[in-house]
Design an enzyme around this catalytic site. Structure first.
Site, short mmCIF file in Angstrom:
data_model
loop_
_atom_site.label_atom_id
_atom_site.label_comp_id
_atom_site.label_asym_id
_atom_site.label_seq_id
_atom_site.Cartn_x
_atom_site.Cartn_y
_atom_site.Cartn_z
N GLY A 203 0.83 -1.21 0.00
CA GLY A 203 0.00 0.00 0.00
C GLY A 203 0.85 1.25 0.00
O GLY A 203 2.06 1.19 -0.25
N ASN A 204 0.23 2.37 0.27
CA ASN A 204 0.99 3.62 0.33
C ASN A 204 0.43 4.50 1.43
O ASN A 204 -0.56 4.14 2.07
CB ASN A 204 0.99 4.33 -1.02
CG ASN A 204 -0.42 4.69 -1.45
OD1 ASN A 204 -1.08 5.51 -0.82
ND2 ASN A 204 -0.88 4.05 -2.51
#
Ligand code: CTP
Length: 401
Positions: A203-204
């Site tokens: 993810g980020n």
């Protein structure tokens, strides 16, 4: 500022107490004008105590002060929350049989309605026509949220979060224009997650704050907003239809579907460029020795695809979004990378943020340079993400035919 808080007779009337407190605690003078039916849900002493003003429902009380004329005339903003189907109908037709509807007729200031009712009542053609009439006259009607209604019902009809209604009202009080009225806007927000196994993902760090600010401000400027939210844990902006997604594939599907009849698409989401080539169905166990590497596959570029689809639609003479806005988070060579990205992705505007430690991600403030296809870049000074969002809409609105 002088605010009139109209409250009509729905179960959500109790939520208007919180809206009232938000106004009074930020220094606004609020006159509460409930309908008789509203007082069946929340009593007069509550409104009087929280507002510090006497509360009346009909025009025959305190006649010597002519309040039915004065309250509306003096107001800087009238907000009706919750607005029932009945009060929307009366307002649309100019009926005035109590203090609230009289106030609505005498008000010359902006008027915000936050409807809340059962889904069937909201979707009834009569209500839809009344809402269209009110909007055509310049009123802001905030689409109700989708969710749990009284009892077991779910669907559109919920009163949005009072804090979000408050944000819309503040923007209207600050003179926010209604220049996106009747426009369909799609905003993507948050960050996509690509599953490695049932418990892990790539993810980020996107919080979704900037995308939510874009949705909130567009709704306050009158747009019909679809917010495609990837893994965001923020309250739904008032007036936006929120579609929740997790992966890039989900986001792509939701954005392309909503973009089909949209006027504007803003890709503020941080989209994962890569995903694990294979998703494990069971949790990967820690084994002895070195962990197995994760092979990655490339994700589709949604923004570039939107640009390509538009080119094809233009050539075919079919409907397409008038304005496409991209975002770019860059850590270095910010402008050069941004210009190349603007050209590569075929969008009209590219909002370039410099990111890094304490910059942009998860912070309430942002600063940006907006690159304009065929035009000069526009600097947006550091400020609240809502102000940055407004600066983007200021560039989008004049580009709409
Ligand atoms: N974007 C997209 N689909 C992707 C990647 C990005 O639609 N697979 C969109 C983002 O929502 C954003 C813009 O493209 O509006 C730019 O995103 P960014 O990550 O900065 O660009 P990339 O093309 O991934 O370039 P790079 O990471 O190499 O800088």
């Amino acid at each position: 500022m002088k605010v009139v808080l109209g409250v009509s007779g729905g179960i959500a009337a109790y939520k208007a107490c919180e809206l009232l407190r938000l106004f009074t605690e930020s220094g606004h003078e609020v006159r509460v004008v409930p309908t008789r039916e509203a007082l069946k849900f929340v009593g007069e002493p509550t409104w009087a105590a929280l507002s510090g003003h006497p509360v009346t429902t009909d025009v025959w009380e305190s006649v010597h002060e002519v309040p039915h004329v004065r309250i509306g005339q003096r107001a800087d903003l009238v907000v009706v929350a919750p607005a029932t189907a009945n009060v929307l109908a009366k307002a649309a037709h100019g009926l005035a049989d109590d203090l609230l509807t009289n106030t609505l007729l005498t008000a010359r200031c902006p008027v915000v309605f936050a409807p809340a009712m059962h889904t069937e009542m909201w979707q009834h053609p009569a209500t839809a026509a009344n809402v269209a009439t009110l909007r055509a006259r310049g009123a802001i009607v905030i689409d109700p949220a989708v969710g749990r209604l009284t009892g077991a019902d779910t669907g559109p009809g919920r009163l949005p979060d009072p804090a979000e209604i408050f944000q819309v009202c503040l923007r209207v009080l600050r003179g926010s224009p209604n220049d996106l009225a009747g426009r369909k806007v799609v905003v993507s927000a948050g960050g996509t997650r690509e599953a490695i196994d049932p418990v892990r993902y790539i993810g980020n760090r996107s919080s979704g704050l900037q995308g939510y600010a874009l949705a909130r401000t567009a709704a306050a400027r009158g747009a019909e907003v679809t917010l495609v939210a990837a893994n965001v844990s923020l309250p739904d902006p008032a007036g936006a239809k929120v579609v929740r997604v997790e992966s890039t594939a989900d986001l792509r599907e939701a954005v392309l579907a909503a973009a089909a009849d949209a006027d504007v698409v803003v890709m503020a989401a941080a989209v994962a460029d890569f995903r694990p080539a294979a998703r494990h169905d069971v949790k990967i166990k820690k084994t002895d020795g070195e962990p197995a590497p994760i092979e990655l596959a490339k994700n589709p570029d949604i923004l570039a695809e939107l640009g390509e689809r538009r080119r094809a639609a233009r050539a075919a003479g079919t409907p397409h979004p008038r304005v496409i806005v991209g975002f770019a988070a860059e850590t270095h060579d910010v402008l050069a990378n941004g210009q190349a990205k603007l050209a590569r992705k075929g969008c009209d505007l590219l909002v370039v943020n410099q990111v890094g430690e304490n910059l942009a991600f998860g912070t309430p403030d942002n600063a940006a340079t907006v690159l304009v296809a065929g035009g000069e870049p526009v600097e947006v000074p550091r400020g609240p993400k809502d102000d940055v969002a407004d600066a983007v809409w200021n560039l989008v609105a004049p580009r709409l035919p």
